[in-house]
Write a protein that holds these residues in place. Structure first.
Motif, mmCIF file in Angstrom:
data_model
loop_
_atom_site.group_PDB
_atom_site.id
_atom_site.type_symbol
_atom_site.label_atom_id
_atom_site.label_comp_id
_atom_site.label_asym_id
_atom_site.label_seq_id
_atom_site.Cartn_x
_atom_site.Cartn_y
_atom_site.Cartn_z
ATOM 1 N N ASP A 30 0.747 -1.242 0.015
ATOM 2 C CA ASP A 30 0.092 -0.085 -0.052
ATOM 3 C C ASP A 30 1.039 1.280 -0.002
ATOM 4 O OD1 ASP A 30 -2.383 -1.358 0.298
ATOM 5 O OD2 ASP A 30 -2.558 -1.462 2.334
ATOM 6 N N GLU A 31 1.880 1.321 0.921
ATOM 7 C CA GLU A 31 2.787 2.405 1.000
ATOM 8 C C GLU A 31 3.517 2.702 -0.345
ATOM 9 O OE1 GLU A 31 6.608 4.153 3.368
ATOM 10 O OE2 GLU A 31 5.990 1.991 4.004
ATOM 11 N N LEU A 32 3.970 1.592 -1.164
ATOM 12 C CA LEU A 32 4.434 1.743 -2.401
ATOM 13 C C LEU A 32 3.724 2.136 -3.576
ATOM 14 C CD1 LEU A 32 6.916 -1.246 -2.437
ATOM 15 C CD2 LEU A 32 7.602 0.958 -2.549
ATOM 16 N N ASN A 33 2.299 1.489 -3.301
ATOM 17 C CA ASN A 33 1.222 2.259 -4.378
ATOM 18 C C ASN A 33 0.909 3.718 -4.282
ATOM 19 O OD1 ASN A 33 0.572 0.042 -6.092
ATOM 20 N ND2 ASN A 33 -0.583 -0.935 -4.414
ATOM 21 N N GLY A 34 0.989 4.154 -2.960
ATOM 22 C CA GLY A 34 0.926 5.438 -2.428
ATOM 23 C C GLY A 34 2.093 6.396 -3.194
ATOM 24 N N THR B 241 13.429 11.210 -15.256
ATOM 25 C CA THR B 241 13.709 10.878 -14.084
ATOM 26 C C THR B 241 12.712 10.131 -13.218
ATOM 27 O OG1 THR B 241 15.535 12.471 -13.664
ATOM 28 C CG2 THR B 241 14.651 11.568 -11.705
ATOM 29 N N LEU B 242 11.506 10.966 -13.351
ATOM 30 C CA LEU B 242 10.212 10.337 -12.593
ATOM 31 C C LEU B 242 9.908 8.985 -13.341
ATOM 32 C CD1 LEU B 242 8.189 13.655 -12.619
ATOM 33 C CD2 LEU B 242 8.720 12.234 -10.810
ATOM 34 N N ASN B 243 9.879 8.882 -14.588
ATOM 35 C CA ASN B 243 9.651 7.357 -15.292
ATOM 36 C C ASN B 243 10.513 6.485 -14.783
ATOM 37 O OD1 ASN B 243 7.546 7.714 -17.192
ATOM 38 N ND2 ASN B 243 8.940 8.786 -18.529
ATOM 39 N N GLY B 244 11.839 6.672 -14.559
ATOM 40 C CA GLY B 244 12.885 5.695 -13.659
ATOM 41 C C GLY B 244 12.533 5.598 -12.338
ATOM 42 N N GLU B 245 11.915 6.590 -11.776
ATOM 43 C CA GLU B 245 11.782 6.444 -10.138
ATOM 44 C C GLU B 245 10.244 5.367 -10.185
ATOM 45 O OE1 GLU B 245 11.388 10.259 -8.808
ATOM 46 O OE2 GLU B 245 13.389 10.593 -8.310
ATOM 47 N N ILE B 246 9.439 5.676 -10.799
ATOM 48 C CA ILE B 246 8.060 4.873 -11.065
ATOM 49 C C ILE B 246 8.478 3.619 -11.290
ATOM 50 C CG2 ILE B 246 5.943 4.623 -12.206
ATOM 51 C CD1 ILE B 246 5.823 7.704 -12.469
ATOM 52 N N ASP C 11 6.075 -4.933 -7.186
ATOM 53 C CA ASP C 11 5.770 -5.921 -7.599
ATOM 54 C C ASP C 11 6.456 -7.276 -6.857
ATOM 55 O OD1 ASP C 11 4.304 -4.796 -9.302
ATOM 56 O OD2 ASP C 11 5.728 -4.986 -11.247
ATOM 57 N N ALA C 12 7.804 -6.872 -6.330
ATOM 58 C CA ALA C 12 8.406 -8.008 -5.282
ATOM 59 C C ALA C 12 7.873 -8.038 -4.419
ATOM 60 C CB ALA C 12 9.826 -7.410 -5.141
ATOM 61 N N LYS C 13 7.300 -6.798 -3.638
ATOM 62 C CA LYS C 13 6.566 -7.242 -2.189
ATOM 63 C C LYS C 13 5.316 -7.857 -2.419
ATOM 64 C CE LYS C 13 8.976 -4.940 0.770
ATOM 65 N NZ LYS C 13 9.717 -5.645 2.128
ATOM 66 N N GLN C 14 4.783 -7.494 -3.549
ATOM 67 C CA GLN C 14 3.337 -8.144 -4.069
ATOM 68 C C GLN C 14 3.568 -9.810 -4.392
ATOM 69 O OE1 GLN C 14 0.216 -6.446 -4.217
ATOM 70 N NE2 GLN C 14 -0.436 -8.657 -4.113
ATOM 71 N N VAL D 239 -5.952 -11.154 -8.116
ATOM 72 C CA VAL D 239 -6.667 -10.653 -7.216
ATOM 73 C C VAL D 239 -5.800 -9.716 -6.350
ATOM 74 C CG1 VAL D 239 -8.807 -10.601 -5.789
ATOM 75 C CG2 VAL D 239 -8.424 -12.132 -7.791
ATOM 76 N N ALA D 240 -6.032 -8.483 -5.965
ATOM 77 C CA ALA D 240 -4.900 -7.803 -5.263
ATOM 78 C C ALA D 240 -5.621 -6.594 -4.667
ATOM 79 C CB ALA D 240 -3.683 -7.158 -6.230
ATOM 80 N N ARG D 241 -5.234 -6.228 -3.435
ATOM 81 C CA ARG D 241 -5.435 -4.982 -2.708
ATOM 82 C C ARG D 241 -4.615 -3.869 -3.031
ATOM 83 N NH1 ARG D 241 -6.642 -8.806 1.778
ATOM 84 N NH2 ARG D 241 -8.870 -8.266 2.837
ATOM 85 N N ARG D 242 -5.281 -2.650 -3.089
ATOM 86 C CA ARG D 242 -4.418 -1.565 -3.794
ATOM 87 C C ARG D 242 -5.035 -0.357 -2.629
ATOM 88 N NH1 ARG D 242 -0.727 -4.464 -5.947
ATOM 89 N NH2 ARG D 242 -1.098 -5.180 -7.839
ATOM 90 N N SER D 243 -4.400 0.741 -3.037
ATOM 91 C CA SER D 243 -4.976 1.916 -2.434
ATOM 92 C C SER D 243 -4.478 3.251 -3.021
ATOM 93 C CB SER D 243 -4.315 2.144 -0.734
ATOM 94 O OG SER D 243 -2.753 2.222 -0.847
ATOM 95 N N TYR D 244 -5.160 4.280 -2.957
ATOM 96 C CA TYR D 244 -4.992 5.464 -3.708
ATOM 97 C C TYR D 244 -5.352 6.637 -2.923
ATOM 98 C CZ TYR D 244 -5.514 1.828 -7.565
ATOM 99 O OH TYR D 244 -5.259 0.516 -8.196
ATOM 100 N N ASP D 245 -4.968 7.861 -2.978
ATOM 101 C CA ASP D 245 -5.192 9.161 -2.673
ATOM 102 C C ASP D 245 -6.804 9.467 -3.284
ATOM 103 O OD1 ASP D 245 -3.226 9.529 -1.138
ATOM 104 O OD2 ASP D 245 -2.158 10.769 -2.396
ATOM 105 N N LEU D 246 -7.756 9.977 -2.508
ATOM 106 C CA LEU D 246 -8.830 10.177 -2.925
ATOM 107 C C LEU D 246 -9.150 11.172 -4.177
ATOM 108 C CD1 LEU D 246 -11.065 10.306 0.584
ATOM 109 C CD2 LEU D 246 -11.378 8.453 -1.333
#
Length: 824
Positions: free
Chosen positions: A332-336, A401-406, A414-417, A802-809
């Motif tokens: 969740d943190e990484l998705n954020g 740079t942002l593309n590389g960071e993403i 994905d590794a954590k997942q 099937v996965a849990r995800r999270s996003y800013d509203l």
């Protein structure tokens, strides 16, 4: 096809330490005549001895090594040979003196090795302590195993596992302390020998060799001391966790006490208001407010303590569930972080777009100024173009740079997942193994015979299978495939409800609880007669009801299996192998020849037993929807055809709907949002790339014609789950497999809430995403909860799982929501 029941086991890797040192050193020594020169060499014993031999006139040997398994043999130095001629050489004399001193040390060490010195006593103490700890550890492991067998609570098992872990740590600590003492003593001895050799004038290469051995041992000692430090830190953390848990228990008890007080005061307040006692009511309100304030503080303390415990708990002491939660938080943190970076990227892309538009405008203006010959304007525009070019270059680099960071964050995510999926599967397998073991322990001998028979039959040993009383699983009518039953046996007979099954693709199931066994049996017989089945008139309906109740299996699913396998006895192996039980790829006619399986009654009896057995092994129960039951049965080995359950489900849906109409069984809504989210949560981690997982996913998605292994399935998964649990009636939607159509339908039904509308989604709402920012929905999930400005979801086809995800509203990727509660 043989079926195996797996069970969990615990193994502990014994802690062992070993060390061996190897070295060699050549020493040159001048002779008294200076005309002859002899060579001396160091030979290395790589086993358990450590010797430094005497330097003689002709040759000298230096041997040094440390023992293994944390035990170090003392240094062994031979005395100078009395038979060797004496040489008047200062270097030889110095080495001789050093060797003599070392020989004395060896003599003392021999006594120590015999147990006459302090070291022997300490070793004995260490051995006694290790033996005692090992005995305690064995008892602790036994207690843990017994608790598992008895089905103890998770809290009890965790406490017992912690005790085993602590004893493992103590055993390792004792071994490391022994090793530390042995290494320290060995280094001291070798340092003394080195100093004596140095003062005696030993050759520099010999001294360097001795120093190298000391350095090796010192490095080993540093490693041991580092391990001991880690153990000390581990023990401190465990103490802190224990203290925090005590504090947490105290807080929770106080919280419970206050809640009881508040409940009592609320009751008194109601009575005071009813009696019109305003004064007392005001006093009670103040007391309640005070309790509310304390409850709020305690709630915050409990959260802080829970977070501290989570942070402090060593990985060794975490349960699989703890690890699952931690990994989910990490995901969740990484998705954020990914979402934040994607937002920044969107801003930069927009900035780049504006800069490009600006450049085009400046170029047009420059062209115009050049035509007009306006030098001042030309100079101004060229300056602006230069700045624009610099800005474009900067933004381009920032985008890169942002593309590389993403990409890097997505790799971490994905590794954590992957780790999360593995832990989730490990939990599922553990539960399935425990359930299978428990079921097998409580089961009857016939079920065990089913397993043995299936295994032996599948191996081609028909005689062994007959002797074992083996049951078989049915195969498809076309392929005549099948598998044997398992040793696990489920619960006893069904309750008052003769048959309650999910209607598959519909959002309802039917309540047959008011239908008598006699009427259900009559319906089945009538249905078989309508299908032209040879089994009609043989009492098949009564048998399906009887054996269905004995094994907690819906008799209508037995009827459906008969239809799928042999067309109700008209196809393939015929009526004597009607359910395909005991039919195998290698010998489909086994089911009709073998008396264990042959005939209508044996097919129904064995079919009910095998369905029950495989259902438990596959991780389902009689309480699950029939689609989940058949998927579990298929996964556990009923048929080699991975789509077998889909064919059975299709017939089951038709038959239950017909039976409900014929017998007057009412349709009942499924349980709703909480049950849907619970069901979806249990599926988290299922991947389309795993055939067993894909079968479970397809049990949902094929209801609208989607195979998860060939077609994008996020919409089919989400919409069918919403529909099946009565959360959203999408029957008027033209295509529930396509996100843009779903969104348009939701808008037409006044259910659509776009992002930025001020709407806060509720659990059970659908959430749609626009990854490309082009106004078209590309993905869909289901809202699980909303907390601290974030929306948490469960989604199908998210990284193929099937996965849990999270996003800013307020994430730009969120397009909006389907307000399911508005429809209800």
């Amino acid at each position: 096809m043989s079926v195996e029941v797996s069970s969990g086991s615990y193994s502990h890797n014994q802690v062992q330490s070993s060390y061996s040192a190897q070295s060699s050193q050549s020493v040159s020594q001048a002779s008294s005549s200076r005309a002859a020169e002899t060579e001396s060499s160091a030979a290395v014993d790589t086993e358990d001895s450590a010797d430094i031999g005497a330097f003689s006139e002709s040759a000298s040997e230096v041997e040094a090594s440390a023992g293994t398994a944390g035990s170090y043999q003392p240094e062994d130095v031979d005395a100078v040979s009395s038979a060797a001629p004496q040489v008047e050489n200062p270097e030889a004399k110095a080495v001789e003196d050093a060797n003599t001193a070392s020989g004395n040390a060896k003599a003392e060490d021999v006594e120590t090795d015999k147990g006459e010195g302090t070291e022997g006593t300490e070793d004995a103490k260490g051995t006694d302590e290790k033996t005692s700890l090992a005995d305690q550890r064995e008892d602790a492991q036994k207690a843990l195993d017994e608790a598992k067998a008895k089905g103890a609570s998770q809290e009890e098992l965790q406490a017992l596992q912690l005790e085993v872990n602590k004893l493992d740590t103590q055993i390792k600590k004792v071994e490391l302390q022994e090793k530390q003492a042995s290494l320290t003593e060995e280094i001291e001895k070798r340092t003394t020998n080195l100093e004596q050799a140095r003062h005696g004038g030993a050759p520099s290469d010999a001294l360097e060799g001795m120093q190298a051995e000391i350095d090796k041992l010192t490095e080993e000692l540093e490693g041991v001391e580092s391990d001991l430090s880690d153990i000390e830190d581990l023990e401190k953390r465990r103490e802190q966790v224990a203290q925090k848990k005590e504090e947490l228990t105290t807080k929770e008890n106080r919280q419970k006490e206050l809640e009881e007080q508040k409940a009592d005061l609320d009751k008194q307040l109601e009575e005071a208001i009813a009696a019109g006692d305003t004064k007392k009511a005001e006093e009670l309100k103040k007391q309640i407010e005070g309790i509310d304030g304390e409850l709020k503080e305690i709630g915050e303390d409990i959260k802080t303590l829970s977070d501290d415990i989570k942070e402090l708990t060593p990985d060794e002491d975490k349960t699989l569930e703890d690890k699952q939660k931690d990994l989910q938080d990490d995901v969740d943190e990484l998705n954020g972080k990914i979402e934040k970076k994607q937002g920044e990227l969107e801003d930069k892309v927009e900035e780049q777009k504006k800069l490009e538009e600006e450049r085009q405008q400046l170029e047009d203006e420059l062209e115009k100024a050049m035509k007009e010959g306006d030098e001042e304007k030309i100079k101004e525009l060229q300056g602006k173009l230069d700045q624009n070019a610099q800005d474009l270059e900067r933004v381009g680099e920032e985008i890169e740079t942002l593309n590389g960071e993403i990409k890097e964050l997505e790799g971490q995510r994905d590794a954590k997942q992957g780790d999360l999926d593995n832990v989730t599967k490990e939990i599922d397998n553990k539960k399935a193994a425990e359930e299978a073991a428990k079921t097998a322990q409580n089961g009857n001998q016939q079920a065990a015979g089913d397993q043995a028979g299936a295994a032996n039959n599948n191996a081609g040993n028909q005689q062994a299978a007959n002797e074992a009383g083996g049951g078989g699983g049915g195969g498809g009518a076309e392929s005549a495939t099948g598998a044997g039953g398992t040793g696990a046996t489920g619960a006893g007979g069904a309750a008052d409800t003769t048959s309650t099954g999910a209607a598959g693709a519909t959002a309802t199931r039917y309540d047959f609880s008011k239908v008598s066994d006699k009427d259900m049996a009559a319906y089945i017989d009538k249905y078989l007669e309508k299908q032209g089945s040879p089994a009609a008139g043989q009492g098949a309906g009564e048998m399906m009801v009887k054996y269905g109740k004995e094994n907690n299996v819906d008799p209508l699913v037995l009827l459906s299996i008969a239809g799928h396998e042999t067309g109700y006895g008209k196809l393939g192996v015929g009526v004597n192998g009607m359910l395909g039980v005991g039919a195998y790829d290698s010998d489909p006619n086994n089911s009709t020849r073998n008396p264990e399986f042959s005939g209508v009654e044996m097919q129904i009896k064995k079919g009910a037993q095998t369905f029950n057995n495989l259902r438990a092994k596959g991780g389902a129960s009689a309480d699950d929807d029939m689609s989940a039951q058949t998927a579990a049965v298929n996964k556990a080995g009923w048929a080699t055809d991975t789509n077998w359950h889909n064919g059975v489900d299709k017939l089951y849906n038709q038959i239950t709907a017909d039976a409900a109409k014929e017998l007057g069984a009412p349709a009942i809504q499924k349980e709703g949002v909480n049950e849907m989210l619970s069901a979806m949560g249990s599926m988290v981690g299922l991947s389309e790339h795993n055939s067993g997982d894909a079968a479970k996913i397809n049990a949902i998605t094929t209801k609208s014609g989607i195979n998860c292994q060939t077609t994008p399935w996020c919409a089919a998964y989400a919409m069918n789950m919403l529909k099946d649990y009565g959360v959203l009636d999408s029957s008027s939607c033209d295509n529930i497999n396509y996100c843009p159509t779903i969104r348009n339908w939701a808008k037409s039904q006044n259910l659509w809430e776009g992002r930025g509308s001020g709407y806060t989604p509720n659990p059970g709402d659908a959430i749609l995403f626009d990854w490309n920012g082009d106004g078209t929905a590309q993905h869909i999930g289901v809202v699980e909860r909303v907390e601290n400005g974030k929306v948490y979801t469960i989604e199908g086809n998210s990284s193929d799982s099937v996965a849990r995800r999270s996003y800013d509203l307020n994430s730009g990727n969120v397009m909006g929501y389907i307000n399911c509660s508005a429809q209800r």
